[in-house]
Design a protein around this motif. Sequence first.
Motif, mmCIF file in Angstrom:
data_model
loop_
_atom_site.group_PDB
_atom_site.id
_atom_site.type_symbol
_atom_site.label_atom_id
_atom_site.label_comp_id
_atom_site.label_asym_id
_atom_site.label_seq_id
_atom_site.Cartn_x
_atom_site.Cartn_y
_atom_site.Cartn_z
ATOM 1 N N TRP A 147 0.817 -1.223 0.000
ATOM 2 C CA TRP A 147 0.000 0.000 0.000
ATOM 3 C C TRP A 147 0.846 1.267 0.000
ATOM 4 C CZ3 TRP A 147 -5.333 1.008 2.298
ATOM 5 C CH2 TRP A 147 -6.222 -0.032 1.977
ATOM 6 N N TRP A 148 2.080 1.239 0.464
ATOM 7 C CA TRP A 148 2.910 2.444 0.446
ATOM 8 C C TRP A 148 3.114 2.963 -0.973
ATOM 9 C CZ3 TRP A 148 4.141 5.470 4.399
ATOM 10 C CH2 TRP A 148 4.042 4.945 5.697
ATOM 11 N N LEU A 149 2.918 2.105 -1.949
ATOM 12 C CA LEU A 149 3.059 2.556 -3.332
ATOM 13 C C LEU A 149 1.856 3.365 -3.809
ATOM 14 C CD1 LEU A 149 4.671 -0.666 -4.825
ATOM 15 C CD2 LEU A 149 5.759 1.580 -4.558
ATOM 16 N N PHE A 150 0.724 3.295 -3.125
ATOM 17 C CA PHE A 150 -0.459 4.037 -3.559
ATOM 18 C C PHE A 150 -0.284 5.548 -3.353
ATOM 19 C CE2 PHE A 150 -2.724 -0.115 -2.337
ATOM 20 C CZ PHE A 150 -2.371 -0.687 -3.556
ATOM 21 N N PRO A 151 0.062 6.031 -2.144
ATOM 22 C CA PRO A 151 0.340 7.464 -2.039
ATOM 23 C C PRO A 151 1.535 7.878 -2.889
ATOM 24 C CG PRO A 151 0.848 6.336 0.030
ATOM 25 C CD PRO A 151 0.097 5.365 -0.821
ATOM 26 N N ALA A 152 2.490 6.956 -3.105
ATOM 27 C CA ALA A 152 3.627 7.285 -3.958
ATOM 28 C C ALA A 152 3.167 7.602 -5.377
ATOM 29 C CB ALA A 152 4.631 6.137 -3.967
ATOM 30 N N MET A 153 2.228 6.799 -5.910
ATOM 31 C CA MET A 153 1.743 7.040 -7.266
ATOM 32 C C MET A 153 0.916 8.329 -7.345
ATOM 33 S SD MET A 153 3.144 4.734 -9.072
ATOM 34 C CE MET A 153 4.514 4.936 -7.909
ATOM 35 N N VAL A 154 0.159 8.636 -6.292
ATOM 36 C CA VAL A 154 -0.561 9.910 -6.246
ATOM 37 C C VAL A 154 0.441 11.054 -6.243
ATOM 38 C CG1 VAL A 154 -2.074 11.368 -4.857
ATOM 39 C CG2 VAL A 154 -2.588 8.935 -5.123
ATOM 40 N N GLY A 155 1.492 10.917 -5.424
ATOM 41 C CA GLY A 155 2.516 11.948 -5.377
ATOM 42 C C GLY A 155 3.197 12.143 -6.708
ATOM 43 N N GLY A 156 3.477 11.057 -7.408
ATOM 44 C CA GLY A 156 4.118 11.162 -8.706
ATOM 45 C C GLY A 156 3.284 11.957 -9.694
#
Length: 643
Positions: free
Chosen positions: A173-182
Amino acid sequence: MPSIELPPEDRVLSPHTGWTRAHWEAVADGLLAAVGRHACPGYALIDLPGSRPSVSGRRSDGLEGYARTFLLAALRVAGAGGDDPHGVLKRYAEGLAAGTRTPTTERDLADGDQVSWPLIGDRSQAMVEAASIAVALRLTRPWLWDGLDERTREQVRAWLAPALHHTPVDNNWWLFPAMVGGFLAEVGLDQDGSAQRALDRGLAKIEQWYLGNGWYTDGRPRAFDHYNGWAFHLYPVLHARLSGDPRLRDTYGPRLAAYLDGYARTFGADGAPVHQGRSLAYRFAAAGPLWAGALSGHTPLAPGATRRLASGALRYFVDGGALDADGLLTLGWFGPYPPMVQEYSGPASPYWASKGFLGLLLPPDHPVWTAVEEPGPAEREDAVVPLPQPGWLIQSTAADGLVRLHNHGSDDQPADQVLPDSPLYARLAHSTATGPAFGDVPDNHFGLVADGAISERGPIRPLGTGDGWAASAHRPRIGGVELPGVTVTSVLLASGAEEVHVHLVTGADPGTEVRHSGWAVAGGEVRAGSDHRFAEVSATRPGGGRLSSALRPVQGFTAAGTHRLADGTAFGPDAALPVLTGGTPADGPALFVAASRLAGPATRPFPAPRVIVDGCQVQVHWPDGTGHEALLATGAVTVRRTG
């Protein structure tokens, strides 16, 4: 099969599957048309019918329907260079504006707001869906985002931004906010740097789970499954491509290539991925990392082999009944199968299968689309390949195209507690042709029996993998309680289609019953038979021929039998498995040895290997003249290849 209009097969370009890029486009169009009939006014929510095990609620399910199919629409349109003859992006743009129009509280929603999306909070399902929306917006930026008015852009930013600050589940799940941030950083909506920090934080977090050679564990110490491919590799590699960052490309590309070297071996000749791990209703999302390898240029596979594996997976499910009569993906493997569905899943959850369409981003003239299909690894030769990081041994046979995954390292157990065994993780083996039994008699399992209950495997301690072998130890539990002082040390030896399972039980009372079960086969005309020499079950396969599962006692077992499964498996409602039973001796080592095989009609008759047992040492002589020697002690195994 539902009425998706498919082009003619091309057996020259695609001699194995017959499918081409045009088939992928046709299936994508068919899936989007089917879900579109269930869109709510304004297209912000796609409310699919079906059972609702999801704990998130109906509105969250509707957002899931929007977000996951938006990703499919984005891949379809971006892959066509913005060509959108069916106007799908226009509808998703309308939904984007409607869903983000007014940030709302849950009370507002209950009071009659019929279109706004649930807010993103700590560990909320909305955070997951925000990632799909963000990726879809990046992919379609020239045709969707760049054409939005400032008010709608601000609405979208305001809805997405909480993902940067709220806490995800401590895994992929840590990749979900990462993709939003990207996404927010890319479009200039990162005034305070929080978007970039979320991206950096997410990529840094997953480093703690990287074990090398392309393998991540999904948060828990030994949780290995398909999330390696459709999350841990797919998101960073896709972000590296979209951002053009060479540092990220050089980090994540080689990891993906290393992963694919083993992962490509887990697809059967019929296109099936190995049935192991959670979220299997995502089905042909399993093709996502294959396409990511071609997309990034980091893959050990030839272009024709990539397409053969990916198209095989898509066709396997489309032909196999994964779509219902209305063209919707169901919560199951072929049709619906509730036992394998997780509590977080809703009717739209299967549409993470959209990731399987990543290959559409490659232009039509790319070699992955123009090269002649080449056979996948499981079709080329018999192979037994160790994957040390997850503690797996991948065994495939070219004659029947089956792939077996022997598991001596993945259990999905948390670090701070012991949970009941999950059939999707704790089994000794999984395959491309069988699914686990969800009931009182587990398949592919060795356990001790007390008061009618069989012990669970619990946390697995890997003891290594090597040339044709894998081993582990565990402390058996019944009812969540460890059997005092008892340890089971296990080693699997394999060659061709043959398996030899060896289990050393230490610390158990003399006369303790033990039970070893084999592969659970499902299909038509299920047959079962046994005598003191062996137990065997078989069933007809959808494509023809029979699939058989057999067990032969070698040491320690005194009886052989079969068991019918009341609930079947994900592969069919009628299923059975072979079972061996025995007891711990009053003196001498409690060593239990069984020969096993899962095979199609083209393999040699059972049994085949010659097994010699001397105390805690086992010698296996395989039909090809090679062999293994294994010496077991409590929590330790030494294995040597011979011949």
